[in-house]
Design a protein around this motif. Sequence first.
Motif, short mmCIF file in Angstrom:
data_model
loop_
_atom_site.label_atom_id
_atom_site.label_comp_id
_atom_site.label_asym_id
_atom_site.label_seq_id
_atom_site.Cartn_x
_atom_site.Cartn_y
_atom_site.Cartn_z
N GLN A 1 16.39 13.94 -32.87
CA GLN A 1 16.73 13.12 -34.03
C GLN A 1 17.09 13.97 -35.23
O GLN A 1 18.00 13.63 -36.00
N SER B 1 17.30 11.20 -28.09
CA SER B 1 16.13 10.91 -28.91
C SER B 1 15.59 9.51 -28.62
O SER B 1 14.37 9.32 -28.48
N TYR C 1 11.88 8.64 -27.24
CA TYR C 1 10.95 7.80 -27.98
C TYR C 1 10.46 6.63 -27.13
O TYR C 1 9.28 6.25 -27.19
N PHE D 1 21.24 11.54 -30.63
CA PHE D 1 20.55 10.28 -30.91
C PHE D 1 20.23 9.53 -29.62
O PHE D 1 19.18 8.89 -29.50
N GLN E 1 8.31 16.09 -37.13
CA GLN E 1 9.59 16.44 -37.73
C GLN E 1 9.42 17.07 -39.11
O GLN E 1 10.10 18.04 -39.47
N SER F 1 13.10 2.94 -38.54
CA SER F 1 12.44 3.53 -37.38
C SER F 1 11.40 2.60 -36.77
O SER F 1 11.23 2.55 -35.55
N THR G 1 20.70 13.70 -36.91
CA THR G 1 20.80 13.38 -38.34
C THR G 1 21.57 14.46 -39.09
O THR G 1 22.44 14.17 -39.92
N GLN H 1 18.82 1.22 -41.43
CA GLN H 1 19.42 2.52 -41.15
C GLN H 1 20.68 2.72 -41.97
O GLN H 1 20.95 3.82 -42.47
#
Length: 301
Positions: free
Chosen positions: A79, A173, A177, A170, A204, A241, A83, A15
């Motif tokens: 996300q 998100s 997930y 985040f 996305q 991810s 971002t 990341q």
Amino acid sequence: MELWIPITIAAAFCQNLRSALQKHLKGQLGTTGATFVRFGYGVPFAFLYAAVLHLVFGYALPEPNVRMVAAGAVGGLMQILGTFLLIHLFSFRNFAVGTAYSKTEPIQAALFGFVVLGEQITLAAGLFILIGITGVVVISLARVPLSASAIRSSLMGRPALIGLASAAAFGASAVAYRTATLSLEGTGVPMQAAYALVYATLFQTIVMSGWMAAREPDQLRASLRAWRAAIWVGAAGVAGSIGWFTAMTLQNVAYVRALAQIELVFTFLASWLVFKEVIVRSEIFGCVLIVTAVIGVILLS
């Protein structure tokens, strides 16, 4: 050592690499374009990973369900927002400090995890998470004159609020997930994570492509022209991810995101070695607090 720990550390490194590449691209593409390439150029890598798991390692493909579809969509949208805000934040502070503002995510993820999934953390783990957050605050104040008005301005100024909003997005998100991956049955953890990742990344890409085609076509064209650099953002983004999705399938989101604060150590190294930014002592002290928190979370998990 539990498997989710090295997976999370590897994801944090990927990341950080992706964020460094995005910062470089932001000068060429702008905030929207640099946000898009993370997802748009990541789709082929996500599909490739899932295909290898299925065809080479024999993992069965799970059956999609409404819970996975809904949670994956919410996670994808959050996300994108997180971002976008994080990349926009690079305009206000240097690379290390800009990223640090978003590191309040673990405590927000813990709250979302409790509300949505009923997940709880121990008192000791909560203490270490707060130590990590303290490290973030120390870093955010490192270059600010120590007066009451200056501190208040730093904590409540526009960069801080953008960073907090990014962290909240985040955190939401991450919980979404985890909800998506846990809803999938009939296969192993790697495929649960991969299947949800493919869906979320494709979702996305479709959403952002449509938005940019209608609102910012120049950004979309610029993103396509920059494919040579953007493809590395996509590869690093999907690698990270894969780690996040897998770790969050195995462990409570709050613990994963708390351990993920080690990314800030990688951020400082990137700031110093790649972007040639000067790191002051207070930032180093903040980093030490974060490392302390990370070690504590590992020992308690």
